[in-house]
Design a protein around this motif. Structure first.
Motif, PDB file in Angstrom:
ATOM      1  N   ASP A 128      61.661  88.271   7.519  1.00  4.14           N
ATOM      2  CA  ASP A 128      61.485  89.075   8.733  1.00  4.14           C
ATOM      3  C   ASP A 128      61.520  90.559   8.381  1.00  4.14           C
ATOM      4  O   ASP A 128      62.587  91.156   8.274  1.00  4.14           O
ATOM      5  N   LEU A 129      60.340  91.141   8.167  1.00  4.01           N
ATOM      6  CA  LEU A 129      60.224  92.569   7.899  1.00  4.01           C
ATOM      7  C   LEU A 129      59.659  93.239   9.139  1.00  4.01           C
ATOM      8  O   LEU A 129      58.689  92.771   9.725  1.00  4.01           O
ATOM      9  N   ASP A 130      60.268  94.346   9.540  1.00  2.00           N
ATOM     10  CA  ASP A 130      59.805  95.094  10.699  1.00  2.00           C
ATOM     11  C   ASP A 130      59.250  96.423  10.219  1.00  2.00           C
ATOM     12  O   ASP A 130      59.971  97.213   9.608  1.00  2.00           O
ATOM     13  N   CYS A 131      57.964  96.660  10.464  1.00  3.90           N
ATOM     14  CA  CYS A 131      57.312  97.901  10.040  1.00  3.90           C
ATOM     15  C   CYS A 131      57.078  98.789  11.250  1.00  3.90           C
ATOM     16  O   CYS A 131      56.575  98.343  12.276  1.00  3.90           O
ATOM     17  N   GLU A 132      57.440 100.053  11.099  1.00  4.21           N
ATOM     18  CA  GLU A 132      57.224 101.029  12.164  1.00  4.21           C
ATOM     19  C   GLU A 132      56.552 102.250  11.559  1.00  4.21           C
ATOM     20  O   GLU A 132      57.081 102.875  10.638  1.00  4.21           O
ATOM     21  N   SER A 133      55.375 102.578  12.074  1.00  3.62           N
ATOM     22  CA  SER A 133      54.599 103.699  11.564  1.00  3.62           C
ATOM     23  C   SER A 133      54.561 104.797  12.608  1.00  3.62           C
ATOM     24  O   SER A 133      54.304 104.524  13.786  1.00  3.62           O
ATOM     25  N   GLU A 169      65.391  92.116   6.453  1.00  2.00           N
ATOM     26  CA  GLU A 169      66.304  91.187   7.134  1.00  2.00           C
ATOM     27  C   GLU A 169      67.769  91.538   6.912  1.00  2.00           C
ATOM     28  O   GLU A 169      68.597  91.360   7.790  1.00  2.00           O
ATOM     29  N   ASN A 170      68.090  92.034   5.713  1.00  2.01           N
ATOM     30  CA  ASN A 170      69.484  92.330   5.380  1.00  2.01           C
ATOM     31  C   ASN A 170      69.949  93.679   5.920  1.00  2.01           C
ATOM     32  O   ASN A 170      71.053  94.121   5.641  1.00  2.01           O
ATOM     33  N   GLY A 171      69.104  94.368   6.695  1.00  2.00           N
ATOM     34  CA  GLY A 171      69.482  95.636   7.303  1.00  2.00           C
ATOM     35  C   GLY A 171      69.102  96.858   6.482  1.00  2.00           C
ATOM     36  O   GLY A 171      69.188  97.977   6.979  1.00  2.00           O
ATOM     37  N   SER A 172      68.693  96.665   5.243  1.00  2.00           N
ATOM     38  CA  SER A 172      68.291  97.816   4.426  1.00  2.00           C
ATOM     39  C   SER A 172      66.907  98.283   4.862  1.00  2.00           C
ATOM     40  O   SER A 172      66.167  97.553   5.527  1.00  2.00           O
ATOM     41  N   GLN A 173      66.578  99.514   4.493  1.00  2.00           N
ATOM     42  CA  GLN A 173      65.298 100.093   4.866  1.00  2.00           C
ATOM     43  C   GLN A 173      64.598 100.686   3.652  1.00  2.00           C
ATOM     44  O   GLN A 173      65.249 101.135   2.709  1.00  2.00           O
ATOM     45  N   ILE A 174      63.284 100.710   3.732  1.00  2.00           N
ATOM     46  CA  ILE A 174      62.446 101.395   2.752  1.00  2.00           C
ATOM     47  C   ILE A 174      61.582 102.338   3.577  1.00  2.00           C
ATOM     48  O   ILE A 174      60.886 101.890   4.507  1.00  2.00           O
ATOM     49  N   ILE A 175      61.659 103.624   3.274  1.00  2.00           N
ATOM     50  CA  ILE A 175      60.987 104.627   4.096  1.00  2.00           C
ATOM     51  C   ILE A 175      59.982 105.406   3.253  1.00  2.00           C
ATOM     52  O   ILE A 175      60.317 105.908   2.176  1.00  2.00           O
ATOM     53  N   PHE A 176      58.763 105.489   3.761  1.00  2.00           N
ATOM     54  CA  PHE A 176      57.676 106.212   3.107  1.00  2.00           C
ATOM     55  C   PHE A 176      57.361 107.444   3.944  1.00  2.00           C
ATOM     56  O   PHE A 176      57.177 107.326   5.165  1.00  2.00           O
TER      57      PHE A 176
END
Length: 106
Positions: free
Chosen positions: A27-32, A42-49
């Motif tokens: 479950d990955l949630d992408c917001e642009s 899913e584990n609450g961590s984020q990757i931000i570009f």
């Protein structure tokens, strides 16, 4: 590279990353939003570009730090060691999302 070319290149890269992540089993949630892409794992961590027009770089923030990428005309390369964005994302998503993706086309 002009600023317009830079913006187009970053936008195309972020769109391609989103397309790749659409096939995620986890479950990955992408917001642009305005040149910034946030991926919530899913584990609450984020990757931000984020795009950085003044220095013509794509910045990526992960759980293990921030990385800056320059485009050499063919691909995005990390400014500190020349690692490709594809390789960095492969390792990052495997570690943070627990899933492997093929980013070779970005």
């Amino acid at each position: 590279m002009t600023e317009s070319e830079f913006m187009s290149r970053v936008d195309a890269t972020l769109e391609r990353i989103e397309e790749i992540l659409d096939d995620a089993e986890t479950d990955l949630d992408c917001e642009s939003n305005g040149g910034m892409l946030t991926v919530k794992c899913e584990n609450g961590s984020q990757i931000i570009f984020t795009r950085q027009p003044p220095v013509k770089q794509l910045w990526v923030a992960t759980r293990h730090g921030g990385f800056h990428f320059d485009h050499d005309g063919k691909q995005w390369l990390r400014d500190t060691d020349g690692a490709t964005l594809a390789d960095v994302l492969q390792a990052t998503f495997t570690e943070q999302a627990g899933e492997s993706f093929d980013f070779s086309e970005i």
